[in-house]
Design a protein around this motif. Sequence first.
Motif: not given
Length: 607
Positions: A60-71, A183-195
């Motif tokens: 009940m006390r144990t948690s498994r938290i995913t550590i996200r990798s970066n693309r 709580y916040g789980e680390l994620s990411s958003e893909r962004v691209y050069a403008e125009n």
Amino acid sequence: MARREPFYKGFMRRHGLDSFMFRCLVIGMVLAVVAGSCLLQLARVQLLQGRATAQAATDMRTSRITIRSNRGRITDTNGTVLAQSVERYNIIGIPDAATAFTPVACGSKQAKTLGYCHQVNGKPVGATGAAAVARLLAPILKVDALELGAKLNGDGKYLIIKKDVTPAVKRKIDKLGLAGIVYGELSSERVYAENTLLGSLLGGVNDEGEGAAGLESTLNETLKGTDGYTVYQRGLGGEVIPGTVTESKDAVDGKDVSLTIDADVDWYVKKVLTEGVASFHAKWGVAVVEDCRTGEIIALEDSDQIQAGSDQAKLNASRAVTQTFEPGSVGKVPAMAAILQNGAHKIDDKFTVPYEIDWNGQKFHDSHEHGSEHWTLAGILRNSSNVGMVMAAKNVTPQQRHEMLTKFGIGQPTGLDLPGETNGILASPSAWDGRTKDTVLFGQGYTVNPLQLTRAISVIANDGVIRKQSIIKSITDADGHVTDKVHNEATRVIDEQYAKQLRNAMESVGEEYKATAGVNGYRVAAKTGTAEVAGADGRLTSIIADFVGILPADNPRYVVTVVMQDPDGTYGGLTSGALFAKIGEFLMQKYEVPTSSPRTDAIAVDW
């Protein structure tokens, strides 16, 4: 008959007990029974079920938290970021903890002890459980409090409340005093050069962060990382209990990919194409810039306005790699290479060329009416004569024509493996009919894509050698190790002398179009093309106008290809050539290429 004395009264009389003492004795016996039952239950739990009970409490006390990798990032040749993943968080709720939540009233002893309290807009929360959690979260996440409360009202342990919030939003949530509930789980958003820089070529990712189209898809295994994890026990507030981390694995970030593309050049090429297509009222335009010394693609653009990462980018491959067309008179270059290499004629051989010719039951004519002209073989190329090509190639067999086209890369994959890339069509000589075997001499009867056409002309720029093209410059892993990906393969196609002779003849073409396609201070070796293609009605009602040039002609550095469909002005030298001139001027200035020496070795084009 006498009444029997009740048992308890007889018991009291025999033992000399009054009623108070008897009640105390009964209560004592009941307590003894209860205590004995508790002792038995304790013994059973401790001795028989102790391990299972302790394990259940630990679970009940144990948690498994995913550590996200970066693309990994995609950059241009100079390190300019074209695509990257930025820090974002998925906000996670624990419904069974939310339903048991009681807000801490501001000003209470509990608030002073904990160092925080709960309120909404300076007022008490006014609710408990999931509804209270929702009221605290809703203003920060900009969601409906009632809907959020309904989602949190349950007994689950993992609920995604909102995806991809910024670090600033996550920090606000951290200050709410909802540890162990939200709580916040680390994620990411893909962004691209403008125009719209390289929109469809870069493509995009799906909701899971996996490559869905374009280079994001073909390079997915390289770009994506490997997630890690941490297993620990948490306290009532959701904090890590010191010393309880039992298992962990570090995340491994994806590899960075550096392209051979120069973003500055590509941006300018895009600008020239966009303005050129509008100015000439063309349907579309594409352009390629290749460093002919290395085979690196410096720019690869089309006139389509598609932003990388958009739905359009995920559904449409880049026109610069998918579009195929007949090259028209640009195809005279590999055909003339076959004439020279197979010894059928020399570059300065003399011909009397009429406007029209009957050959093997077929009629061929030039684009403009003219009398019988005295042209050398170089002059046939300079004047782009279809009739002259048929006359000069009489002793070159269909098999030899086909072999040379193949060696120039016509109908052959570029090896770039770009999404949606087409190879064009080059049928075998046995499939050529009586007319096609001669139309291939002037770029009709087969199709190419812009990259293939650029590669073919680079053979002439490289003194008869064909280089494998590259668009991936290098790959850098998470530890900083760099792997060079530029190809070094080079194969001789024709003898050096013949390549130089053809470049000389192409320079005469460049001089012919100097007014529209010239680059001030630099000699240009070029070939124009204008080919009829099928329009929307299936008939030959549409025009492909192309222009391919080598800069500088006396010391080749770049091959530039520009293609437009149905431009006003029709002819490649007058339309696509004008765009070539703007791109060429930019290249020479950006890379500070020394100006050309005067031309003194021109091969005669007429006699």
